[in-house]
Scaffold this motif. Sequence first.
Motif, PDB file in Angstrom:
ATOM      1  N   VAL A   1       0.643  -1.070   0.046  1.00  0.00           N
ATOM      2  CA  VAL A   1      -0.579  -0.172   0.017  1.00  0.00           C
ATOM      3  C   VAL A   1       1.003   1.471  -0.181  1.00  0.00           C
ATOM      4  O   VAL A   1       0.467   2.372  -0.863  1.00  0.00           O
ATOM      5  N   GLU A   2       2.088   1.175   0.860  1.00  0.00           N
ATOM      6  CA  GLU A   2       2.888   2.366   0.849  1.00  0.00           C
ATOM      7  C   GLU A   2       3.407   2.712  -0.480  1.00  0.00           C
ATOM      8  O   GLU A   2       3.920   4.046  -0.387  1.00  0.00           O
ATOM      9  N   ARG A   3       3.849   1.969  -1.303  1.00  0.00           N
ATOM     10  CA  ARG A   3       4.546   1.537  -2.390  1.00  0.00           C
ATOM     11  C   ARG A   3       3.259   2.366  -3.828  1.00  0.00           C
ATOM     12  O   ARG A   3       3.938   2.379  -4.813  1.00  0.00           O
ATOM     13  N   VAL A   4       1.533   1.850  -2.867  1.00  0.00           N
ATOM     14  CA  VAL A   4       1.180   2.043  -4.383  1.00  0.00           C
ATOM     15  C   VAL A   4       1.466   0.848  -5.693  1.00  0.00           C
ATOM     16  O   VAL A   4       1.250   1.102  -6.148  1.00  0.00           O
ATOM     17  N   SER A   5       2.010  -0.642  -4.957  1.00  0.00           N
ATOM     18  CA  SER A   5       1.451  -1.569  -5.951  1.00  0.00           C
ATOM     19  C   SER A   5       0.549  -1.746  -6.262  1.00  0.00           C
ATOM     20  O   SER A   5      -0.989  -1.470  -6.145  1.00  0.00           O
ATOM     21  N   PRO A   6       0.259  -2.610  -7.531  1.00  0.00           N
ATOM     22  CA  PRO A   6      -0.597  -2.498  -8.380  1.00  0.00           C
ATOM     23  C   PRO A   6      -2.125  -3.910  -7.302  1.00  0.00           C
ATOM     24  O   PRO A   6      -2.652  -3.595  -7.400  1.00  0.00           O
ATOM     25  N   ARG A   7      -1.734  -4.246  -5.778  1.00  0.00           N
ATOM     26  CA  ARG A   7      -2.798  -5.091  -5.725  1.00  0.00           C
ATOM     27  C   ARG A   7      -2.736  -3.890  -3.835  1.00  0.00           C
ATOM     28  O   ARG A   7      -3.235  -4.677  -3.760  1.00  0.00           O
ATOM     29  N   TRP A   8      -2.592  -2.948  -4.135  1.00  0.00           N
ATOM     30  CA  TRP A   8      -2.624  -1.823  -2.505  1.00  0.00           C
ATOM     31  C   TRP A   8      -4.328  -1.409  -2.944  1.00  0.00           C
ATOM     32  O   TRP A   8      -4.150  -1.452  -1.755  1.00  0.00           O
ATOM     33  N   THR A   9      -4.533  -1.883  -3.746  1.00  0.00           N
ATOM     34  CA  THR A   9      -6.311  -1.702  -3.564  1.00  0.00           C
ATOM     35  C   THR A   9      -6.730  -3.298  -2.592  1.00  0.00           C
ATOM     36  O   THR A   9      -8.186  -3.161  -1.685  1.00  0.00           O
ATOM     37  N   SER A  10      -6.600  -4.083  -3.702  1.00  0.00           N
ATOM     38  CA  SER A  10      -7.119  -5.441  -2.682  1.00  0.00           C
ATOM     39  C   SER A  10      -6.343  -5.029  -1.156  1.00  0.00           C
ATOM     40  O   SER A  10      -7.308  -5.952  -0.280  1.00  0.00           O
ATOM     41  N   VAL A  11      -5.364  -5.080  -1.018  1.00  0.00           N
ATOM     42  CA  VAL A  11      -5.007  -4.913   0.879  1.00  0.00           C
ATOM     43  C   VAL A  11      -5.805  -3.929   1.853  1.00  0.00           C
ATOM     44  O   VAL A  11      -6.389  -5.040   2.630  1.00  0.00           O
ATOM     45  N   LEU A  12      -6.157  -3.080   0.852  1.00  0.00           N
ATOM     46  CA  LEU A  12      -7.207  -2.614   1.933  1.00  0.00           C
ATOM     47  C   LEU A  12      -8.729  -3.107   1.983  1.00  0.00           C
ATOM     48  O   LEU A  12      -9.224  -3.226   3.024  1.00  0.00           O
ATOM     49  N   ASP A  13      -8.788  -3.966   1.376  1.00  0.00           N
ATOM     50  CA  ASP A  13     -10.304  -4.005   0.870  1.00  0.00           C
ATOM     51  C   ASP A  13      -9.666  -5.700   1.973  1.00  0.00           C
ATOM     52  O   ASP A  13     -11.105  -6.065   3.067  1.00  0.00           O
ATOM     53  N   ARG A  14      -9.491  -6.623   1.493  1.00  0.00           N
ATOM     54  CA  ARG A  14      -9.141  -8.146   2.755  1.00  0.00           C
ATOM     55  C   ARG A  14      -9.140  -6.946   4.079  1.00  0.00           C
ATOM     56  O   ARG A  14      -9.311  -8.544   4.742  1.00  0.00           O
ATOM     57  N   TYR A  15      -8.052  -5.932   5.169  1.00  0.00           N
ATOM     58  CA  TYR A  15      -7.856  -5.843   5.381  1.00  0.00           C
ATOM     59  C   TYR A  15      -9.550  -5.053   6.450  1.00  0.00           C
ATOM     60  O   TYR A  15      -9.619  -4.381   8.045  1.00  0.00           O
ATOM     61  N   SER A  16     -10.585  -4.239   5.223  1.00  0.00           N
ATOM     62  CA  SER A  16     -11.195  -3.596   5.793  1.00  0.00           C
ATOM     63  C   SER A  16     -11.191  -2.747   6.652  1.00  0.00           C
ATOM     64  O   SER A  16     -11.502  -1.577   6.787  1.00  0.00           O
ATOM     65  N   VAL A  17     -10.151  -1.408   5.540  1.00  0.00           N
ATOM     66  CA  VAL A  17      -9.721  -0.160   5.590  1.00  0.00           C
ATOM     67  C   VAL A  17     -10.320  -0.092   5.284  1.00  0.00           C
ATOM     68  O   VAL A  17     -10.789   0.072   4.581  1.00  0.00           O
ATOM     69  N   ASP A  18     -10.875   0.946   6.661  1.00  0.00           N
ATOM     70  CA  ASP A  18     -11.573   2.199   6.247  1.00  0.00           C
ATOM     71  C   ASP A  18     -10.906   3.913   6.382  1.00  0.00           C
ATOM     72  O   ASP A  18     -11.842   4.603   6.473  1.00  0.00           O
ATOM     73  N   ALA A  19      -9.878   4.235   7.426  1.00  0.00           N
ATOM     74  CA  ALA A  19      -9.405   5.339   6.965  1.00  0.00           C
ATOM     75  C   ALA A  19      -8.199   5.314   6.533  1.00  0.00           C
ATOM     76  O   ALA A  19      -7.419   4.032   6.875  1.00  0.00           O
ATOM     77  N   VAL A  20      -7.460   5.938   5.934  1.00  0.00           N
ATOM     78  CA  VAL A  20      -6.017   5.998   5.793  1.00  0.00           C
ATOM     79  C   VAL A  20      -5.244   7.278   5.894  1.00  0.00           C
ATOM     80  O   VAL A  20      -6.025   8.689   5.177  1.00  0.00           O
TER      81      VAL A  20
END
Length: 470
Positions: free
Chosen positions: A411-430
């Motif tokens: 996520v920090e490096r905005v890799s191709p899978r960054w959005t899927s990481v946020l979705d998988r962990y149910s992140v709601d605030a960044v």
Amino acid sequence: MRIAWAIVAIFCARFLVAAWFYPGQDGDLAWQQWLGLQVLHAHHLPTHLGPETFTSDGARWVPQEWAFSLAVAATLPNGHFGILALVTTLAAALALFLTAVRSYRRGASTFAIALTTLCTGFAMLQSFGVRAQIFGWAAFAIILLLLDVEGPAIFLAIPIVALWANIHASALVAPAIVGAWSFGTWIEDRAWTERVERNFVLTLGCAFAVFLTPLFWQLPVYAVGLETSFIRSAIAEWQPSDILFTAFSAGVLPLIAICAYFGIAAPRERWRDGMMFALVTIMAFIAVRHLPLAALAIAPMAAARLTSVLPAQARINAILNERFSETLVFAASAFSIVVIVVSLSKVPAIAGVALPRTAVTTLSGTQGVHNLYCEDFAWCSLALAHPNLRTFVDGRCDPFPPRVWQDYLDVERVSPRWTSVLDRYSVDAVLVKDGRPLAQALALRSGWRVFYHDAKYEIFLRDGVRTADR
């Protein structure tokens, strides 16, 4: 030697200014305060991460800085942090001063002592802060002084190592250094002499001392494991030394160069110093964090060898020993101290508040529990004080599993899978820094919107989450 005092005083002033304003610069104090309060409340050390993190609840934790965290909890919340800042500054100054004393005891000249003390100060400057490892510097300097004395007092190193181990896991350096010193003694004596036996007993005593903590065997296992830990790649201090680091180029590297060019030690100390020199030089190249310890060990060697090239009778030493020169140096030192204190007290990077305290506090004021991702994991330490904020990764670093760290970095490096990481962990605030790639990516991503914004930081929330005005 008196000129070295002036150099120590200048660095002491610089350390004190940084320490005084440190709470505004380092988020680690937040989790250390939180840990200290946890220990004071529960009367035991936590062994696992809790629900304050939504990615690693239950992960095993070795809170090796527990004693320092108690000091933070006892001073920071009630406005007495200045005491801890002063004590930390004095610990760093003591380490620097004892290094100059060791150079003097080896017969180093005025110029050699002044130069090597200056280099050691630069080696310490970059890593200095109100941090547990600073007390390790002082303990290390005392142990090195005891090794030089070589009398019965040498065994005082054992309780010092035990005290060091209760403050920071870097205490494991002590038995390694003492062991190298002892092995060098064995080579020098070419027999199992009384001196060799004493030094090896000391080595075993120092090794035993690192177990004398509430963590017992977990501390040395943790410290050894940290050398190969995945988290090293995400922490600047664990990166290999680079010529661009002032602590290396102006601190340790000149000391290593002096020893390499002119020789490590006098013949009677060749192997003892040689073994220690080899070990701390390897440490210095492996990680930036080790540079202060390396400088503390090498500086007296460099001072002694430099004196063999520029003896005490040399013109530069004669000039420095003149009363007028000493007066001039002390006057310049006093002026420098005033300039350092006055000027740095007005520099935003030191005296300002660089942490997103307002952003985190604003988020905590909203309804519900938030799963918070911080672009800089140290910022999330501020969230530990708020029960409705749960962290992805925070400043405690070490106990978070490698898979969590890999997801954090994606996520920090905005890799191709960054959005899927946020979705998988149910992140709601960044929480991000304004203008950074992650902030730009979130601004373009549907389903996210700005909840908080100031001159430095932004908080993005997922759509549908209740927000509040700034």
